[in-house]
Design a protein around this motif. Structure first.
Motif, short mmCIF file in Angstrom:
data_model
loop_
_atom_site.label_atom_id
_atom_site.label_comp_id
_atom_site.label_asym_id
_atom_site.label_seq_id
_atom_site.Cartn_x
_atom_site.Cartn_y
_atom_site.Cartn_z
N TYR A 148 33.67 36.57 59.35
CA TYR A 148 34.96 36.66 58.65
C TYR A 148 34.97 35.82 57.39
CZ TYR A 148 36.87 38.92 62.81
OH TYR A 148 37.11 39.78 63.84
N ILE A 149 34.40 34.63 57.44
CA ILE A 149 34.35 33.76 56.26
C ILE A 149 33.52 34.41 55.15
CG2 ILE A 149 33.36 31.58 55.43
CD1 ILE A 149 36.11 31.28 56.60
N SER A 150 32.42 35.07 55.52
CA SER A 150 31.60 35.72 54.49
C SER A 150 32.37 36.85 53.82
CB SER A 150 30.29 36.23 55.09
OG SER A 150 30.54 37.27 56.01
N PHE A 151 33.16 37.62 54.57
CA PHE A 151 33.97 38.67 53.96
C PHE A 151 35.06 38.10 53.06
CE2 PHE A 151 32.67 41.57 57.57
CZ PHE A 151 31.86 42.35 56.77
N VAL A 152 35.67 37.00 53.49
CA VAL A 152 36.73 36.38 52.69
C VAL A 152 36.17 35.87 51.37
CG1 VAL A 152 38.28 34.37 52.59
CG2 VAL A 152 38.25 35.83 54.61
N THR A 153 35.01 35.20 51.41
CA THR A 153 34.46 34.65 50.17
C THR A 153 34.00 35.75 49.23
OG1 THR A 153 32.31 34.35 51.24
CG2 THR A 153 33.79 32.46 51.19
N ILE A 154 33.45 36.82 49.76
CA ILE A 154 33.05 37.93 48.90
C ILE A 154 34.29 38.59 48.29
CG2 ILE A 154 32.08 40.27 48.91
CD1 ILE A 154 30.04 39.25 50.97
N GLY A 155 35.32 38.78 49.10
CA GLY A 155 36.55 39.39 48.61
C GLY A 155 37.26 38.52 47.60
N LEU A 156 37.20 37.21 47.78
CA LEU A 156 37.84 36.29 46.83
C LEU A 156 37.21 36.41 45.46
CD1 LEU A 156 39.76 33.82 46.37
CD2 LEU A 156 37.76 32.42 46.86
N TRP A 157 35.89 36.40 45.39
CA TRP A 157 35.22 36.48 44.09
C TRP A 157 35.36 37.86 43.47
CZ3 TRP A 157 34.90 32.34 41.64
CH2 TRP A 157 34.66 31.14 42.29
N PHE A 158 35.45 38.89 44.28
CA PHE A 158 35.69 40.22 43.75
C PHE A 158 37.09 40.29 43.13
CE2 PHE A 158 36.79 44.78 44.28
CZ PHE A 158 35.81 45.29 43.44
N GLY A 159 38.06 39.64 43.76
CA GLY A 159 39.40 39.57 43.20
C GLY A 159 39.44 38.81 41.89
N VAL A 160 38.69 37.72 41.80
CA VAL A 160 38.61 36.96 40.55
C VAL A 160 37.99 37.83 39.46
CG1 VAL A 160 37.46 35.00 39.43
CG2 VAL A 160 38.57 34.69 41.64
N TYR A 161 36.95 38.56 39.81
CA TYR A 161 36.30 39.46 38.85
C TYR A 161 37.27 40.52 38.33
CZ TYR A 161 33.31 43.18 37.09
OH TYR A 161 32.76 44.14 36.32
N LEU A 162 38.02 41.13 39.23
CA LEU A 162 38.97 42.16 38.80
C LEU A 162 40.09 41.58 37.94
CD1 LEU A 162 39.35 44.40 41.99
CD2 LEU A 162 38.14 44.91 39.88
N THR A 163 40.54 40.37 38.27
CA THR A 163 41.58 39.72 37.47
C THR A 163 41.08 39.42 36.06
OG1 THR A 163 42.48 38.73 39.47
CG2 THR A 163 43.14 37.75 37.38
N LEU A 164 39.87 38.89 35.94
CA LEU A 164 39.32 38.62 34.62
C LEU A 164 39.10 39.90 33.81
CD1 LEU A 164 36.77 35.79 35.45
CD2 LEU A 164 38.95 35.58 34.28
N ALA A 165 38.65 40.94 34.47
CA ALA A 165 38.46 42.22 33.78
C ALA A 165 39.81 42.76 33.28
CB ALA A 165 37.80 43.23 34.70
#
Length: 75
Positions: free
Chosen positions: A39-56
């Motif tokens: 679960y922690i690995s999915f959360v951390t991957i999802g968190l950085w994907f969200g940061v990427y989408l926000t910056l884009a």
């Protein structure tokens, strides 16, 4: 083929041993510790994907409001 199978069995044995030892230290079941890591690995991957989408999105928004002209003749 036998060499790769031996390597896989070695990593499976010692990889599961880490979560088993941690579970013994914490007084939990090993399956709960494994699920926590999954679960922690999915959360951390999802968190950085969200940061990427926000910056884009911010960059796209910036480009909509501020356009750089390449020369004087583009007026």
């Amino acid at each position: 083929m036998g060499f790769i199978t031996n390597i896989r069995h070695f990593f499976e044995k010692h990889g599961f041993e880490v979560s088993s030892r941690l579970a013994d230290k914490l007084g939990m079941r090993a399956s709960s510790v494994r699920l926590f890591f999954i679960y922690i690995s999915f959360v951390t991957i999802g968190l950085w994907f969200g940061v990427y989408l926000t910056l884009a999105f911010w960059l796209k928004l910036k480009d909509m409001f501020y356009t750089k002209r390449s020369s004087v003749f583009d007026l």
